[in-house]
Scaffold this motif. Structure first.
Motif, PDB file in Angstrom:
ATOM      1  N   ASP A 103      23.076 -36.599  24.141  1.00 30.15           N
ATOM      2  CA  ASP A 103      23.615 -35.263  24.434  1.00 30.15           C
ATOM      3  C   ASP A 103      23.628 -34.429  23.147  1.00 30.15           C
ATOM      4  N   ILE A 139      27.054 -34.058  21.579  1.00 28.60           N
ATOM      5  CA  ILE A 139      27.639 -35.137  20.775  1.00 28.60           C
ATOM      6  C   ILE A 139      26.896 -35.249  19.436  1.00 28.60           C
ATOM      7  N   GLU A 173      25.667 -28.955  32.273  1.00 33.24           N
ATOM      8  CA  GLU A 173      24.957 -28.792  33.553  1.00 33.24           C
ATOM      9  C   GLU A 173      23.493 -28.360  33.376  1.00 33.24           C
ATOM     10  N   LYS A 190      20.798 -30.666  34.276  1.00 35.80           N
ATOM     11  CA  LYS A 190      20.682 -31.005  35.701  1.00 35.80           C
ATOM     12  C   LYS A 190      20.041 -29.883  36.523  1.00 35.80           C
ATOM     13  N   GLY A 234      27.875 -36.734  27.950  1.00 37.42           N
ATOM     14  CA  GLY A 234      28.809 -36.406  29.020  1.00 37.42           C
ATOM     15  C   GLY A 234      28.222 -36.776  30.378  1.00 37.42           C
ATOM     16  N   THR A 280      32.631 -38.298  27.203  1.00 32.06           N
ATOM     17  CA  THR A 280      33.735 -37.411  27.589  1.00 32.06           C
ATOM     18  C   THR A 280      34.785 -38.241  28.323  1.00 32.06           C
ATOM     19  N   SER A 295      33.644 -38.755  31.958  1.00 31.58           N
ATOM     20  CA  SER A 295      32.556 -39.711  32.177  1.00 31.58           C
ATOM     21  C   SER A 295      32.992 -41.138  31.828  1.00 31.58           C
ATOM     22  N   SER A 323      32.979 -40.899  36.237  1.00 31.43           N
ATOM     23  CA  SER A 323      31.573 -40.898  36.656  1.00 31.43           C
ATOM     24  C   SER A 323      30.734 -41.991  36.003  1.00 31.43           C
ATOM     25  N   ASN A 382      23.773 -32.037  42.871  1.00 36.78           N
ATOM     26  CA  ASN A 382      23.428 -33.456  43.047  1.00 36.78           C
ATOM     27  C   ASN A 382      22.548 -33.718  44.258  1.00 36.78           C
ATOM     28  N   SER A 387      36.093 -35.987  19.264  1.00 35.81           N
ATOM     29  CA  SER A 387      35.466 -34.701  18.937  1.00 35.81           C
ATOM     30  C   SER A 387      35.427 -33.728  20.116  1.00 35.81           C
ATOM     31  N   LEU A 388      35.956 -34.157  21.255  1.00 39.65           N
ATOM     32  CA  LEU A 388      35.939 -33.262  22.425  1.00 39.65           C
ATOM     33  C   LEU A 388      36.956 -32.134  22.272  1.00 39.65           C
ATOM     34  N   ARG A 440      36.751 -25.770  34.847  1.00 37.42           N
ATOM     35  CA  ARG A 440      36.172 -27.108  34.651  1.00 37.42           C
ATOM     36  C   ARG A 440      36.502 -27.996  35.858  1.00 37.42           C
TER      37      ARG A 440
HETATM   38  N1  NAD Z   1      27.566 -39.608  39.055  1.00 38.25           N
HETATM   39  C1  NAD Z   1      28.810 -39.467  39.433  1.00 38.25           C
HETATM   40  O1  NAD Z   1      29.360 -40.295  40.143  1.00 38.25           O
HETATM   41  C2  NAD Z   1      29.592 -38.268  38.986  1.00 38.25           C
HETATM   42  C3  NAD Z   1      30.960 -38.187  39.270  1.00 38.25           C
HETATM   43  C4  NAD Z   1      31.684 -37.097  38.781  1.00 38.25           C
HETATM   44  C5  NAD Z   1      31.035 -36.122  38.032  1.00 38.25           C
HETATM   45  N2  NAD Z   1      29.698 -36.230  37.790  1.00 38.25           N
HETATM   46  C6  NAD Z   1      28.982 -35.208  37.014  1.00 38.25           C
HETATM   47  O2  NAD Z   1      29.447 -35.170  35.680  1.00 38.25           O
HETATM   48  C7  NAD Z   1      29.178 -33.871  35.136  1.00 38.25           C
HETATM   49  C8  NAD Z   1      30.347 -33.417  34.313  1.00 38.25           C
HETATM   50  O3  NAD Z   1      30.504 -34.309  33.240  1.00 38.25           O
HETATM   51  P1  NAD Z   1      31.527 -34.101  32.037  1.00 38.25           P
HETATM   52  O4  NAD Z   1      32.814 -33.580  32.536  1.00 38.25           O
HETATM   53  O5  NAD Z   1      31.500 -35.361  31.287  1.00 38.25           O
HETATM   54  O6  NAD Z   1      30.963 -32.892  31.203  1.00 38.25           O
HETATM   55  P2  NAD Z   1      29.505 -32.502  30.683  1.00 38.25           P
HETATM   56  O7  NAD Z   1      28.548 -33.612  30.764  1.00 38.25           O
HETATM   57  O8  NAD Z   1      29.159 -31.240  31.411  1.00 38.25           O
HETATM   58  O9  NAD Z   1      29.777 -32.195  29.144  1.00 38.25           O
HETATM   59  C9  NAD Z   1      30.594 -31.127  28.742  1.00 38.25           C
HETATM   60  C10 NAD Z   1      30.218 -30.620  27.354  1.00 38.25           C
HETATM   61  O10 NAD Z   1      30.710 -31.509  26.359  1.00 38.25           O
HETATM   62  C11 NAD Z   1      29.682 -31.814  25.404  1.00 38.25           C
HETATM   63  N3  NAD Z   1      30.041 -33.128  24.896  1.00 38.25           N
HETATM   64  C12 NAD Z   1      29.860 -34.341  25.480  1.00 38.25           C
HETATM   65  N4  NAD Z   1      30.471 -35.299  24.771  1.00 38.25           N
HETATM   66  C13 NAD Z   1      31.041 -34.698  23.710  1.00 38.25           C
HETATM   67  C14 NAD Z   1      31.843 -35.173  22.624  1.00 38.25           C
HETATM   68  N5  NAD Z   1      32.235 -36.453  22.546  1.00 38.25           N
HETATM   69  N6  NAD Z   1      32.257 -34.267  21.698  1.00 38.25           N
HETATM   70  C15 NAD Z   1      31.962 -32.954  21.819  1.00 38.25           C
HETATM   71  N7  NAD Z   1      31.227 -32.441  22.823  1.00 38.25           N
HETATM   72  C16 NAD Z   1      30.780 -33.317  23.766  1.00 38.25           C
HETATM   73  C17 NAD Z   1      28.423 -31.696  26.191  1.00 38.25           C
HETATM   74  O11 NAD Z   1      27.318 -31.393  25.366  1.00 38.25           O
HETATM   75  C18 NAD Z   1      28.733 -30.518  27.115  1.00 38.25           C
HETATM   76  O12 NAD Z   1      28.476 -29.305  26.488  1.00 38.25           O
HETATM   77  C19 NAD Z   1      28.843 -32.988  36.307  1.00 38.25           C
HETATM   78  O13 NAD Z   1      27.475 -32.730  36.323  1.00 38.25           O
HETATM   79  C20 NAD Z   1      29.220 -33.821  37.524  1.00 38.25           C
HETATM   80  O14 NAD Z   1      28.418 -33.543  38.652  1.00 38.25           O
HETATM   81  C21 NAD Z   1      28.979 -37.288  38.240  1.00 38.25           C
END
Ligand code: NAD
Ligand code: ZN
Length: 407
Positions: A71, A74, A109, A112, A141, A167, A170, A174, A189, A209-210, A301
């Motif tokens: 990512d 990150i 996103e 995706k 993430g 994150t 995640s 997820s 999806n 770092s988040l 969010r």
């Molecule tokens: N597959 C599944 O079962 C499932 C379930 C729920 C959600 N999802 C999906 O997950 C996605 C959302 O994921 P999310 O909430 O993790 O957010 P994300 O993946 O959208 O990431 C959010 C932001 O944080 C940044 N980032 C990631 N890790 C970081 C870190 N450690 N430090 C600083 N910045 C960081 C990323 O670059 C991005 O800009 C959606 O697309 C959703 O559809 C999937």
């Protein structure tokens, strides 16, 4: 020479199908899925052998090809990451062949949006001769994990895939699941598969770092799963509220681990890991959340929307006579204490005299294949499935959220 077994007699043979002879043979087999979810810190510390041990799980003596997608978010937040990975691979060179430095991919996103990035990643796999015995690792993430997971699942009909979620959402939700996917035809999806990963590594160090907003958002999933599955965990969330509200690392680590365990248990032992049925017990608070995310064009969010969705459905459960009012107060206290806002003006948005949010129920029913199943709660820690929602009471629940927020 080996004898070929004669075919067994047909399971059913009949000429009753409008005069057509029909023979049915029942195929039946099952595939056992086992994968570790590791909770740790310092995954790329050369002394930490958790990752290399996992790569060697099936073929201990082999040197394994590894392609990493990371990512961009990150990589920006932790500029030393690529060097840390290079050092780790060098230290364990007998078993790790890092085919190239971690390939940066769009975070969030954006990755995706259709299939473009999937194809790009698969081109990397082809270029580096990644085969079904190699590993594709995703660090990032939930969005990056979803996209890389899909690319790996569909290349050569499935390449071993390791997830390193970065994150809160995640790590506690997820990333430990079995789904991947990207958005297509304006549908979230739409293009995806159910494919369990080879392993998951939840390294708490990444969380630091988040941005606070992202950290808080992910905690909503812990409140959700506690409310439907584990009253004890809900009690713990109440006692740890102040620590969680300031993201104290030990409290965050426990919250993530327990939440991930409860998700794992539901998926592994809930009887429907690939979601063939209509019940989505893990989607408590989510029908309204998904709607709210769409209505606000994702400026809210996911976890923020889930917090509002939980508050709404809990309010509704009280109005429907399913839940004591004092339990609703406890749920609200936890969500507010974590810093969530429990109201959004879009909840009362109308189109042609109809509440747009409630339209989400129709969409949800269609998504589930016709029968509506909504998870509510009947006690703190006890989920309850209902197949009907009373629109008037839901509108009343919306009004209650509004007045309680002083809006
Ligand atoms: N597959 C599944 O079962 C499932 C379930 C729920 C959600 N999802 C999906 O997950 C996605 C959302 O994921 P999310 O909430 O993790 O957010 P994300 O993946 O959208 O990431 C959010 C932001 O944080 C940044 N980032 C990631 N890790 C970081 C870190 N450690 N430090 C600083 N910045 C960081 C990323 O670059 C991005 O800009 C959606 O697309 C959703 O559809 C999937
Ligand atoms: Zn969710």
């Amino acid at each position: 020479m080996a004898m070929i077994e004669p075919l067994a007699a047909p399971t059913r043979s009949s000429d009753a199908h409008n005069g057509h002879a029909v023979t049915v043979r029942q195929q039946n087999f099952s595939v056992d899925y086992t994968f570790p979810v590791v909770f740790c810190t310092g995954i790329f510390d050369p002394e930490n052998t958790a990752l290399v041990d996992t790569l060697r799980r099936l073929e201990p003596d082999r040197r394994h090809k590894v392609l990493i997608f990371a990512d961009a978010g990150i990589l920006a937040a932790r500029p030393s990451l690529a060097d840390e990975i290079a050092r780790y691979a060098a230290r364990h060179a007998a078993h790790i062949e890092l085919v190239t430095a971690p390939v940066p991919v769009t975070g969030g996103e954006g990755i995706k949006a259709g299939l473009e990035k999937i194809v790009e990643m698969q081109q990397f796999m082809v270029e580096h001769h990644i085969d079904r015995h190699s590993y594709v690792i995703a660090i990032g993430g939930g969005a990056v994990l979803d996209a890389v997971g899909l690319a790996a699942a569909t290349a050569h009909r499935g390449i071993r895939h390791i997830r390193i979620p970065t994150t809160v959402l995640s790590q506690n939700d997820s990333g430990v699941g079995v789904k991947n996917g990207v958005n297509l035809f304006d549908s979230k999806n739409f293009f995806g598969t159910f494919v369990p990963p080879f392993a998951v590594f939840n390294d708490y160090d990444f969380i630091e770092s988040l941005p606070d907003r992202e950290k808080r958002s992910g905690i909503a999933e812990a409140v959700k799963v506690a409310l439907i599955r584990d009253g004890e965990f809900f009690n713990w969330l109440e006692t740890a509220l102040d620590d969680l509200a300031r993201f104290e690392p030990k409290a965050m680590a426990y919250m993530i681990r327990r939440c991930a365990e409860l998700h794992m248990r539901q998926i592994g032992q809930g009887g429907d890991p690939f979601e063939f049925g209509t019940a989505r017990p893990l989607d408590f608070g989510h029908w309204a959340a998904h709607r709210l995310e769409m209505l606000t064009e994702f400026s809210v969010r996911h976890g923020e929307a889930v917090a509002i969705g939980i508050a709404l459905d809990t309010e509704y459960a009280v109005l429907a006579g399913l839940l004591p009012a004092e339990d609703n107060e406890r749920v609200r206290a936890v969500l507010l204490g974590l810093g969530f806002s429990l109201w959004h003006p879009m909840l009362e948005q109308e189109r042609d005299g109809q509440n747009v949010l409630l339209d989400g129920l129709r969409e949800f029913r269609e998504h589930l294949g016709g029968e509506l199943t909504i998870t509510l709660i009947e006690a703190l820690g006890v989920g309850l499935e209902v197949h009907e929602i009373n629109a008037e009471k839901m509108i009343q629940a919306v009004a209650n959220l509004k007045s309680r927020a002083g809006a």
